[in-house]
Design a protein around this motif. Structure first.
Motif, short mmCIF file in Angstrom:
data_model
loop_
_atom_site.label_atom_id
_atom_site.label_comp_id
_atom_site.label_asym_id
_atom_site.label_seq_id
_atom_site.Cartn_x
_atom_site.Cartn_y
_atom_site.Cartn_z
N GLY A 152 -5.91 -4.11 7.52
CA GLY A 152 -5.46 -2.93 8.24
C GLY A 152 -5.81 -1.61 7.60
N SER A 153 -6.54 -1.63 6.48
CA SER A 153 -6.87 -0.39 5.77
C SER A 153 -8.03 0.36 6.43
CB SER A 153 -7.25 -0.70 4.31
OG SER A 153 -6.20 -1.34 3.64
N ASP A 154 -7.98 1.67 6.33
CA ASP A 154 -9.11 2.50 6.75
C ASP A 154 -10.07 2.74 5.60
OD1 ASP A 154 -8.17 3.20 9.52
OD2 ASP A 154 -6.50 4.04 8.38
N VAL A 155 -9.50 2.84 4.39
CA VAL A 155 -10.27 3.12 3.18
C VAL A 155 -9.74 2.24 2.06
CG1 VAL A 155 -10.92 4.89 1.47
CG2 VAL A 155 -10.63 5.53 3.88
N VAL A 156 -10.62 1.79 1.18
CA VAL A 156 -10.22 1.03 -0.01
C VAL A 156 -10.81 1.70 -1.24
CG1 VAL A 156 -10.50 -1.15 -1.27
CG2 VAL A 156 -9.97 -1.18 1.18
N ILE A 157 -9.99 1.80 -2.28
CA ILE A 157 -10.43 2.37 -3.56
C ILE A 157 -10.11 1.37 -4.66
CG2 ILE A 157 -10.09 4.24 -5.24
CD1 ILE A 157 -9.29 6.04 -2.87
N ASN A 158 -11.10 1.05 -5.48
CA ASN A 158 -10.90 0.11 -6.59
C ASN A 158 -10.96 0.86 -7.92
OD1 ASN A 158 -10.68 -2.09 -8.28
ND2 ASN A 158 -12.80 -2.74 -8.01
N LEU A 159 -9.81 0.94 -8.58
CA LEU A 159 -9.71 1.63 -9.88
C LEU A 159 -9.53 0.66 -11.03
CD1 LEU A 159 -7.09 4.39 -8.89
CD2 LEU A 159 -9.58 4.59 -8.84
N VAL A 196 -13.38 -2.22 6.88
CA VAL A 196 -12.91 -0.95 6.31
C VAL A 196 -14.00 0.12 6.45
CG1 VAL A 196 -12.34 0.15 4.10
CG2 VAL A 196 -11.28 -2.02 4.73
N GLY A 197 -13.58 1.36 6.71
CA GLY A 197 -14.55 2.42 6.96
C GLY A 197 -15.22 2.97 5.71
N ALA A 198 -14.53 2.91 4.57
CA ALA A 198 -15.10 3.48 3.34
C ALA A 198 -14.56 2.74 2.13
CB ALA A 198 -14.77 4.96 3.23
N LEU A 199 -15.40 2.61 1.11
CA LEU A 199 -15.02 1.99 -0.15
C LEU A 199 -15.48 2.88 -1.29
CD1 LEU A 199 -14.06 -0.40 -1.96
CD2 LEU A 199 -16.35 -1.39 -1.68
N VAL A 200 -14.56 3.18 -2.20
CA VAL A 200 -14.89 3.93 -3.41
C VAL A 200 -14.62 3.01 -4.59
CG1 VAL A 200 -14.43 5.95 -4.84
CG2 VAL A 200 -14.28 6.13 -2.34
N HIS A 201 -15.63 2.80 -5.40
CA HIS A 201 -15.54 1.91 -6.56
C HIS A 201 -15.70 2.74 -7.83
CE1 HIS A 201 -16.09 -1.58 -9.16
NE2 HIS A 201 -17.17 -0.99 -9.65
N VAL A 202 -14.70 2.66 -8.71
CA VAL A 202 -14.74 3.43 -9.95
C VAL A 202 -15.28 2.55 -11.07
CG1 VAL A 202 -13.41 4.70 -11.66
CG2 VAL A 202 -12.90 4.96 -9.23
N SER A 203 -16.41 2.96 -11.61
CA SER A 203 -17.09 2.26 -12.70
C SER A 203 -16.94 3.10 -13.97
CB SER A 203 -18.56 2.04 -12.31
OG SER A 203 -19.26 1.36 -13.31
#
Length: 308
Positions: free
Chosen positions: A71-78, A106-113
């Motif tokens: 159900g998420s619109d955006v996912v962020i992995n920290l 999901v519409g957008a994914l931000v991955h923090v490296s």
């Protein structure tokens, strides 16, 4: 971002709480996905009524990741670790998040490296970060990759750790004293991540390296901290041979992998897109850090310069 549901893996941590706050300021609803929910509850009062959700999730377990992103619109992995099974978290865990985000539409994914992510890195940490980036892009090609340098802030394990050592020891041994860093303020990183999540059409598929306005060596950072807390100290470079022996000791001051990481500078690459491209002006360390480092002065806020 108004009313969008953003799932933040690791949203209850040092960086995660700042990211959650930045997202909520943009009107998003934030679902904090954390292995230990109790550690994430500090996020709840940062937003408005009903603006936060909490779900137990372990990124090494695909089923729990899939439940968290539903159900998420955006996912962020920290999620990241400085010790332990790097591959399980930074590589396979990142792949689980990206694959679940793709499957959920999901519409957008931000991955923090991290700066230093490199398949040829001398450290397992750097290699695992590179593998995580590759796995993320393979599963979710439009993911935004964020690579910060060392992140500092009121609850960090960087400036505070060194300040505590400096406040207690008359002479400060410095390992990797010539290695250069570009410390970046936690709130700047959080706003950059939130801005990337808000505009995937602009930032999707791109990689950003985040550093502050100053490049400093490890020795210069220790010297700055000593001055900031009013405790003049002698800084002594630890020879590499001795540092290698210390890294072999169980519970020593540094691990072998951390020592390998210190073999390379941790600064933004020439020509790389950074904070400015994400609409953030970098904050100088001196502009904010003394506000919390003051507690390491001998008499706190009432201390003068101490030369003992």
């Amino acid at each position: 971002m108004k009313d969008s549901l953003v799932t933040v893996f690791g949203g209850g941590g040092f960086l995660g709480r700042q990211v959650a706050q930045a997202l909520m300021a943009q009107g998003a609803r934030v679902r904090v996905a954390q292995r230990d929910i109790a550690t994430a509850l500090r996020v709840k009062p940062l937003g408005g009524l009903g603006q936060t959700q909490f779900v137990a999730a372990d990124i090494t377990k695909p089923e729990s990741v899939a439940r968290a992103v539903a159900g998420s619109d955006v996912v962020i992995n920290l999620v990241g670790v400085l010790a332990g099974d790097f591959d399980a978290i930074h590589h396979r865990g990142a792949a689980n998040v990206a694959q679940a985000a793709a499957a959920a539409g999901v519409g957008a994914l931000v991955h923090v490296s991290a700066i230093g992510a490199d398949p040829e890195s001398p450290s397992a940490y750097g290699r695992s970060k590179a593998a995580g980036e590759a796995a993320t892009k393979a599963a979710f090609p439009s993911a935004t990759i964020i690579r910060p340098s060392i992140v500092f802030g009121p609850e960090d394990q960087f400036l505070n750790r060194f300040a505590e050592i400096i406040s207690m020891a008359p002479v400060i041994p410095v390992i990797g004293g010539a290695t250069r860093f570009q410390p970046v303020y936690v709130k700047d990183v959080a706003h950059a991540i939130a801005n990337a999540a808000e505009a995937p059409a602009v930032h999707g598929g791109r990689t950003y390296e985040l550093g502050g306005p100053q490049v400093m060596t490890m020795k210069e950072i220790n010297g700055w901290i000593a001055r900031a807390i009013g405790r003049e100290r002698s800084l002594v470079d630890v020879p590499h041979g001795l540092a290698s022996l210390l890294a072999m000791l169980p519970g020593g001051p540094i691990t072998r992998d951390q020592l390998a990481m210190l073999g390379r500078d941790n600064v933004v690459s020439a020509g790389a897109d950074g904070l400015a491209a994400l609409g953030v002006t970098p904050t100088p360390m001196a502009a904010v850090a003394e506000n919390w480092l003051v507690r390491y002065r001998r008499h706190g806020r009432f201390a003068g310069r101490v030369k003992a």
